[in-house]
Write an enzyme that holds these catalytic residues in place. Structure first.
Site, PDB file in Angstrom:
ATOM      1  CD  GLU A 185      -2.827  -1.220   2.384  1.00 20.30           C
ATOM      2  OE1 GLU A 185      -2.781  -0.308   3.224  1.00 20.30           O
ATOM      3  OE2 GLU A 185      -3.598  -2.197   2.507  1.00 20.30           O
ATOM      4  CG  ASN A 226      -0.951  -7.111  -1.139  1.00 17.12           C
ATOM      5  OD1 ASN A 226      -1.596  -7.717  -1.996  1.00 17.12           O
ATOM      6  ND2 ASN A 226      -1.414  -6.924   0.083  1.00 17.12           N
ATOM      7  CG  HIS A 262     -10.434  -5.732   1.130  1.00 15.80           C
ATOM      8  ND1 HIS A 262     -10.666  -6.810   1.956  1.00 15.80           N
ATOM      9  CD2 HIS A 262      -9.110  -5.469   1.218  1.00 15.80           C
ATOM     10  CE1 HIS A 262      -9.522  -7.172   2.528  1.00 15.80           C
ATOM     11  NE2 HIS A 262      -8.574  -6.388   2.081  1.00 15.80           N
ATOM     12  CD  GLU A 290      -5.040  -7.831   2.075  1.00 15.07           C
ATOM     13  OE1 GLU A 290      -5.890  -7.075   2.596  1.00 15.07           O
ATOM     14  OE2 GLU A 290      -3.831  -7.579   2.043  1.00 15.07           O
ATOM     15  CG  ASP A 292     -13.262  -8.819   2.436  1.00 15.69           C
ATOM     16  OD1 ASP A 292     -13.387  -7.862   1.644  1.00 15.69           O
ATOM     17  OD2 ASP A 292     -12.589  -8.730   3.472  1.00 15.69           O
TER      18      ASP A 292
END
Length: 497
Positions: A185, A226, A262, A290, A292
């Site tokens: 990030e 990432n 996400h 990651e 979801d």
């Protein structure tokens, strides 16, 4: 911010006695004995870091189905939940890899300068090794969950601390990690660099330095950048693309880009697969790291079906890109998800509910991976009366399609616009020439081409007035991507939206 996703990942950490943070600190390694470790490391360059699930999972579960597609299907894991029997058994039976949520982050591994703490991470690594799971290392350099002493450093002291931290952590786990998230990030939404201690004191060059240091620390691990909100093409993903393109051109060691994913239900970027492809075409592995998909809570049946379709879309996008080697969901049951604490009123983002029951999204993922769900594909709910036939025009069908190369996925919504319930249904439509169904969800489909009948499954046989059922399928095509011209439900024609 894209789709309401926040950039401050520290906020994901629960302020409770049992912390759960969305960003795991894992690494991908699948080793049960020293001999197997040596074999995997020797072959790492050949198999591009993909470690096949063990025989115990090969016959079923998400990990086994993914292994048949040469993919790893993993979950973010918290050490303090491994003592919960159902948590551990679901992890062991369903997943072929893991990412530690917090146990490898800087504030845990080096809370004081030069003093390392690997106990929590070692426990997760040991569990993964004993179950032949791949491990993802997460994360070495990140502005959040950073030990406080680092922010007090200036100038070259920051670079010294960064290099020592990378060397210390990677040396401890050397030979056990398939993929490391080296830098995490580092970009803002507009494509500029995030103004953290590393950027302020070292400038743009710190990312390259981190990757070169990491390569020397463990030459066999795949090194990744990432980030979130880079799943579609936008200012942020373009900036990351430019950086990694420059790295590849100049020989800076980078092997992978992680797309956190996400998402909000119904709001996936339409160019997800194309975006994965452009990064893969640089000669990089791409990973969904990651995943979801959150929704307002309590979850509605309509949102759960849309969520299932969305999960299948993500999995299919990864399967369509040969260098998409792994998919990681950010947690196991909904009750331990980071989402509700960060986005009040939202949640239900994972594949298992609070009680570890498999949600529709689980079945859609397993089907997309080529596995077989436990739900009978073609049975109708028991009834003593024949299926209800709606009057003509009392049903509405919405048919959306996503196409690529020689494949496509469809999402079909069947709405009951009449004043009476439909109990048991069959939707009939004709696929255009050259299209053939290869996998489907929420209905049984027969035959695979030509005039197709989609029959309800056990849990969605009743459509009450004003309600709808969501179904869908994946198919191949030979260039003809037209949609069916008409639909009939239990023999009555439907309006096409």
């Amino acid at each position: 911010m894209l789709n309401g996703r926040r950039s401050d990942r520290r906020r994901r950490k629960r302020v409770t006695a049992i912390p759960t943070h969305p960003k795991g600190r894992g690494a991908f390694a699948a080793l049960t004995t020293l001999a197997l470790t040596a074999i995997v490391l020797t072959m790492a360059g050949v198999i591009a870091g993909i470690i096949t699930a063990p025989a115990s999972r090969a016959a079923g579960g998400l990990g086994g189905a993914a292994a048949a597609k040469n993919r790893t299907f993993a979950a973010a894991v918290a050490n303090n939940h491994l003592g919960e029997a159902q948590y551990a058994s679901t992890l062991d039976n369903e997943f072929s890899g893991l990412t530690p949520e917090n146990e490898m982050k800087w504030d845990t591994t080096e809370p004081s300068q030069g003093q390392f703490n690997f106990g929590p991470a070692d426990a997760i690594v040991s569990h993964a090794q004993s179950h032949s799971m791949a491990i993802r290392g997460h994360t070495l350099v990140w502005h959040s969950q950073l030990a406080g002493w680092v922010n007090g450093l200036t100038g070259t002291a920051v670079q010294t601390a960064m290099n020592n931290h990378i060397n210390g952590v990677m040396a401890h786990f050397r030979g056990k990690i398939a993929y490391w998230d080296v830098v995490n990030e580092a970009f803002n939404e507009d494509g500029s660099r995030r103004s953290d201690v590393f950027q302020q004191q070292l400038g743009n060059g710190y990312i390259e330095t981190a990757f070169r240091t990491a390569r020397a620390a463990d030459p066999n691990a795949k090194l990744c950048y990432n980030d979130f909100n880079i799943e579609g093409q936008n200012a942020k993903s373009n900036a990351v693309f430019q950086m990694v393109s420059d790295f590849k051109a100049r020989g800076v060691p980078i092997d992978c880009v992680g797309f956190q994913s996400h998402f909000i239900v119904g709001q996936l970027p339409g160019d997800l697969q194309a975006n994965l492809n452009r990064f893969a075409n640089l000669g990089l592995d791409v990973n969904i790291t990651e995943l979801d998909i959150r929704m307002p809570t309590p979850a509605s049946s309509a949102n759960l079906q849309t969520q299932a379709n969305n999960y299948a879309t993500v999995v299919n996008a990864c399967l369509a890109v040969s260098r998409c080697t792994s998919i990681t969901v950010w947690g196991i049951p909904d009750k331990y998800s980071w989402v509700p604490n960060t986005f009040p009123g939202q949640g239900a983002a994972l594949l298992f509910d609070d009680n570890y029951n498999k949600k529709p999204a689980y079945n859609s993922v397993l089907t997309a991976l080529g596995g077989t769900t436990s739900t009978p594909p073609t049975t109708t709910p028991p009834t003593t009366t024949p299926p209800t036939t709606p009057p003509p025009g009392a049903c509405r069908v919405t048919y959306t399609m996503n196409t690529w190369n020689t494949g496509l996925t469809t999402n079909i919504t069947i709405a009951n616009t009449s004043s009476t319930a439909i109990n048991g249904w069959s939707l009939v439509f004709t696929l255009p020439s050259g299209q053939a169904i290869t996998a489907g969800w929420n209905a049984g489909y027969s035959p695979a081409s030509g005039q197709v009948t989609a029959r309800n499954v056990a849990y969605n046989g009743t459509i009450n007035p004003g309600q709808q059922a969501g179904i869908g399928f994946q198919a191949t095509h030979t260039g003809n991507t037209a949609k069916p011209a008409s639909f009939t439900l239990n023999g009555a024609g439907c309006t096409v939206a």
